[in-house]
Design a protein around this motif. Structure first.
Motif, PDB file in Angstrom:
ATOM      1  N   ALA A 136      -5.215 -30.520 -50.807  1.00 40.30           N
ATOM      2  CA  ALA A 136      -3.823 -30.321 -50.964  1.00 40.30           C
ATOM      3  C   ALA A 136      -3.226 -29.271 -50.176  1.00 40.30           C
ATOM      4  CB  ALA A 136      -3.505 -30.357 -52.361  1.00 40.30           C
ATOM      5  N   LEU A 137      -3.858 -27.974 -50.254  1.00 40.16           N
ATOM      6  CA  LEU A 137      -3.343 -26.918 -49.436  1.00 40.16           C
ATOM      7  C   LEU A 137      -3.596 -26.945 -47.974  1.00 40.16           C
ATOM      8  CD1 LEU A 137      -5.042 -23.914 -51.372  1.00 40.16           C
ATOM      9  CD2 LEU A 137      -2.391 -24.294 -51.018  1.00 40.16           C
ATOM     10  N   GLU A 138      -4.614 -27.609 -47.663  1.00 41.69           N
ATOM     11  CA  GLU A 138      -5.076 -28.053 -46.200  1.00 41.69           C
ATOM     12  C   GLU A 138      -3.858 -28.953 -45.824  1.00 41.69           C
ATOM     13  OE1 GLU A 138      -9.769 -27.720 -45.802  1.00 41.69           O
ATOM     14  OE2 GLU A 138      -8.980 -29.824 -46.202  1.00 41.69           O
ATOM     15  N   ALA A 139      -3.540 -29.935 -46.660  1.00 36.53           N
ATOM     16  CA  ALA A 139      -2.478 -30.819 -46.147  1.00 36.53           C
ATOM     17  C   ALA A 139      -1.232 -30.129 -46.216  1.00 36.53           C
ATOM     18  CB  ALA A 139      -2.258 -31.900 -47.049  1.00 36.53           C
ATOM     19  N   ALA A 140      -0.891 -29.028 -47.020  1.00 35.74           N
ATOM     20  CA  ALA A 140       0.364 -28.130 -46.912  1.00 35.74           C
ATOM     21  C   ALA A 140       0.391 -27.518 -45.749  1.00 35.74           C
ATOM     22  CB  ALA A 140       0.387 -27.534 -48.130  1.00 35.74           C
ATOM     23  N   PHE A 141      -0.937 -27.000 -45.275  1.00 32.18           N
ATOM     24  CA  PHE A 141      -0.902 -26.112 -44.057  1.00 32.18           C
ATOM     25  C   PHE A 141      -0.345 -27.142 -42.749  1.00 32.18           C
ATOM     26  CE2 PHE A 141      -3.207 -22.739 -45.891  1.00 32.18           C
ATOM     27  CZ  PHE A 141      -2.664 -21.566 -45.086  1.00 32.18           C
ATOM     28  N   VAL A 142      -0.609 -28.226 -42.829  1.00 32.61           N
ATOM     29  CA  VAL A 142      -0.361 -29.124 -41.722  1.00 32.61           C
ATOM     30  C   VAL A 142       1.183 -29.348 -41.776  1.00 32.61           C
ATOM     31  CG1 VAL A 142      -0.720 -31.371 -40.747  1.00 32.61           C
ATOM     32  CG2 VAL A 142      -2.928 -29.873 -41.482  1.00 32.61           C
ATOM     33  N   LEU A 143       1.672 -29.794 -42.992  1.00 33.12           N
ATOM     34  CA  LEU A 143       2.987 -30.227 -43.239  1.00 33.12           C
ATOM     35  C   LEU A 143       3.837 -29.009 -42.935  1.00 33.12           C
ATOM     36  CD1 LEU A 143       4.939 -32.392 -44.119  1.00 33.12           C
ATOM     37  CD2 LEU A 143       4.840 -31.639 -46.313  1.00 33.12           C
ATOM     38  N   ILE A 144       3.664 -27.771 -43.363  1.00 32.60           N
ATOM     39  CA  ILE A 144       4.296 -26.789 -42.915  1.00 32.60           C
ATOM     40  C   ILE A 144       4.477 -26.474 -41.607  1.00 32.60           C
ATOM     41  CG2 ILE A 144       4.499 -24.103 -43.435  1.00 32.60           C
ATOM     42  CD1 ILE A 144       3.313 -24.434 -46.228  1.00 32.60           C
ATOM     43  N   MET A 145       3.290 -26.658 -40.755  1.00 34.97           N
ATOM     44  CA  MET A 145       3.408 -26.318 -39.316  1.00 34.97           C
ATOM     45  C   MET A 145       4.061 -27.312 -38.627  1.00 34.97           C
ATOM     46  SD  MET A 145       1.697 -23.828 -38.492  1.00 34.97           S
ATOM     47  CE  MET A 145       1.691 -23.915 -36.776  1.00 34.97           C
ATOM     48  N   PHE A 146       4.089 -28.489 -39.092  1.00 34.85           N
ATOM     49  CA  PHE A 146       5.221 -29.668 -38.689  1.00 34.85           C
ATOM     50  C   PHE A 146       6.493 -29.327 -38.839  1.00 34.85           C
ATOM     51  CE2 PHE A 146       7.495 -33.437 -38.877  1.00 34.85           C
ATOM     52  CZ  PHE A 146       7.173 -34.174 -37.778  1.00 34.85           C
ATOM     53  N   LEU A 147       6.829 -28.979 -39.835  1.00 28.03           N
ATOM     54  CA  LEU A 147       8.313 -28.536 -40.408  1.00 28.03           C
ATOM     55  C   LEU A 147       8.757 -27.486 -39.641  1.00 28.03           C
ATOM     56  CD1 LEU A 147       8.344 -29.365 -44.189  1.00 28.03           C
ATOM     57  CD2 LEU A 147       9.297 -30.728 -42.288  1.00 28.03           C
ATOM     58  N   LEU A 148       7.866 -26.482 -39.396  1.00 31.77           N
ATOM     59  CA  LEU A 148       8.491 -25.189 -38.758  1.00 31.77           C
ATOM     60  C   LEU A 148       8.611 -25.294 -37.571  1.00 31.77           C
ATOM     61  CD1 LEU A 148       6.017 -22.485 -40.504  1.00 31.77           C
ATOM     62  CD2 LEU A 148       8.572 -22.671 -40.937  1.00 31.77           C
ATOM     63  N   ARG A 149       7.569 -26.059 -36.793  1.00 32.13           N
ATOM     64  CA  ARG A 149       7.805 -26.262 -35.381  1.00 32.13           C
ATOM     65  C   ARG A 149       9.128 -27.342 -35.183  1.00 32.13           C
ATOM     66  NH1 ARG A 149       7.970 -24.310 -30.947  1.00 32.13           N
ATOM     67  NH2 ARG A 149       7.148 -25.625 -28.949  1.00 32.13           N
ATOM     68  N   TYR A 150       9.310 -28.284 -36.040  1.00 32.51           N
ATOM     69  CA  TYR A 150      10.443 -29.147 -35.902  1.00 32.51           C
ATOM     70  C   TYR A 150      11.589 -28.373 -35.845  1.00 32.51           C
ATOM     71  CZ  TYR A 150      13.564 -32.962 -36.856  1.00 32.51           C
ATOM     72  OH  TYR A 150      15.018 -33.721 -36.844  1.00 32.51           O
ATOM     73  N   VAL A 151      11.698 -27.489 -37.179  1.00 34.18           N
ATOM     74  CA  VAL A 151      13.026 -26.792 -37.066  1.00 34.18           C
ATOM     75  C   VAL A 151      13.350 -25.773 -35.915  1.00 34.18           C
ATOM     76  CG1 VAL A 151      14.317 -24.995 -38.443  1.00 34.18           C
ATOM     77  CG2 VAL A 151      13.236 -27.128 -39.483  1.00 34.18           C
ATOM     78  N   SER A 152      12.275 -25.350 -35.547  1.00 33.98           N
ATOM     79  CA  SER A 152      12.516 -24.381 -34.145  1.00 33.98           C
ATOM     80  C   SER A 152      12.836 -24.874 -32.927  1.00 33.98           C
ATOM     81  CB  SER A 152      10.796 -23.582 -33.900  1.00 33.98           C
ATOM     82  OG  SER A 152      10.940 -22.988 -32.941  1.00 33.98           O
TER      83      SER A 152
END
Length: 269
Positions: A136-152
Motif C-alpha cells: 500500500a505504501l508503494e502504491a501511495a508513493f506512485v500515486l503521490i508522484m502522479f498527483l504532485l507532477r500533475y499539480v506542478s
C-alpha cells in the motif's frame, strides 16, 4: 656391478667425465632439478590456496538466500535512486518556496522509496510474506508522484493532456524504481560472495600459472637429462667404448646422478 659414482671415485671414465666436460652440464641439471623441486612445493601451496578459496566461495554461495546474479548489478540501484530523486525534484520544484527545499524533499522521497524496496526485498529473502501495508505504501508513493507532477504541470500552465502524460511518466518511473530495486536485491549475490569468487578466481589463475611453469621446468630437466646422457655416450665412444655399452653406462650414470647429489671434488678423488 658397482655404482657408477663409486667407480668414478676410482678415476674411471665416468669420473673423468664428471670432473671435466660433464661438470658444467651436471651442475646445470642439478640446479634445474632443485628449482623444479622448490617450484613443486610452491605449486602445491597455490593449489591448496585455490581449493581453500573455492571452498569458501562455495560455502558462502550455499548459505545465500537470494539469486546468483553478480553483485556489481547492484550498482544500478544507485542510478534508480538518482532517477527517483530527479523525478521527485521536478514534481515539487513548482510547489515549494525554494530550490534547496525542493532538493531536500526530492532526496528524502528517493531514500524513503529505496528503503521501502530494501525492506520488502529482505522480507522476501527471509521467506516471509510481504505485508499488504508495504504494498500500500508503494502504491501511495506512485500515486503521490502522479498527483504532485500533475499539480506542478498545471501550475506551470500545461494543458490537461500534457499534465496527465507527464504525471503518468513520473508515476511510471517511481513504480519502476521500486520494482527494480526490490528485484535486484533479491536476484543478486552479496558483496561477500562476490569478493570470495574474485579471490577464488585469482587463486585459480595463480595455481594455473604455477602448474604451467612447473611443467616447463620439468621439460627443461628432461631435456637436460637427455643432453647429459648424450654427452656421456659421446665421451665414452670417443674413449673407445662400444656404442651399446656406452649407452648402458650413460643411462646408469644419469640414474645414479638423479638419485643423489653431485659428489664433491674431495669425494671424486
Amino acid at each position: 656391478m658397482h655404482n657408477p659414482l663409486t667407480r668414478a671415485n676410482h678415476g674411471n671414465l665416468e669420473g673423468t667425465f664428471l670432473q671435466s666436460l660433464g661438470k658444467p652440464l651436471v651442475e646445470l641439471w642439478t640446479q634445474l632439478k632443485d628449482r623444479m623441486i622448490q617450484h613443486a612445493a610452491q605449486t602445491n601451496e597455490r593449489k591448496a590456496a585455490q581449493e581453500k578459496a573455492e571452498q569458501e566461495a562455495a560455502n558462502r554461495q550455499a548459505g545465500h538466500r537470494g539469486g546468483h546474479r553478480p553483485w556489481p548489478i547492484r550498482w544500478l540501484i544507485a542510478l534508480l535512486i538518482v532517477a527517483e530523486a530527479v523525478m521527485a525534484h521536478i514534481a515539487v520544484e513548482a510547489l515549494v518556496s525554494s530550490a534547496s527545499l525542493a532538493a531536500a524533499l526530492a532526496i528524502l522521497v528517493a531514500l524513503m522509496s529505496a528503503g521501502l524496496a530494501f525492506a520488502v526485498a529482505h522480507r522476501r529473502l527471509d521467506g516471509l510474506p510481504v505485508p499488504k501495508s508495504a504494498r500500500a505504501l508503494e502504491a501511495a508513493f506512485v500515486l503521490i508522484m502522479f498527483l504532485l507532477r500533475y499539480v506542478s504541470l498545471r501550475l506551470q500552465g500545461g494543458d490537461l493532456l500534457a499534465a496527465v502524460g507527464g504525471s503518468a511518466l513520473a508515476a511510471l518511473i517511481t513504480a519502476a524504481a521500486l520494482y527494480l530495486t526490490e528485484e535486484i536485491i533479491v536476484a543478486t549475490e552479496t558483496v561477500g560472495i562476490f569478493i570470495a569468487k574474485v579471490r577464488a578466481s585469482r587463486c585459480r589463475a595463480r595455481a594455473h600459472r604455477a602448474e604451467h611453469q612447473h611443467h616447463h621446468l620439468r621439460e627443461q630437466v628432461e631435456r637436460g637429462r637427455s643432453r647429459l646422457e648424450h654427452r656421456i655416450v659421446r665421451f665414452l665412444v670417443e674413449q673407445g667404448v662400444a656404442v651399446p655399452e656406452a649407452e648402458t653406462r650413460a643411462a646408469t650414470l644419469t640414474r645414479a646422478l638423479d638419485s643423489r647429489p653431485l659428489p664433491t671434488e674431495q669425494e671424486a678423488h
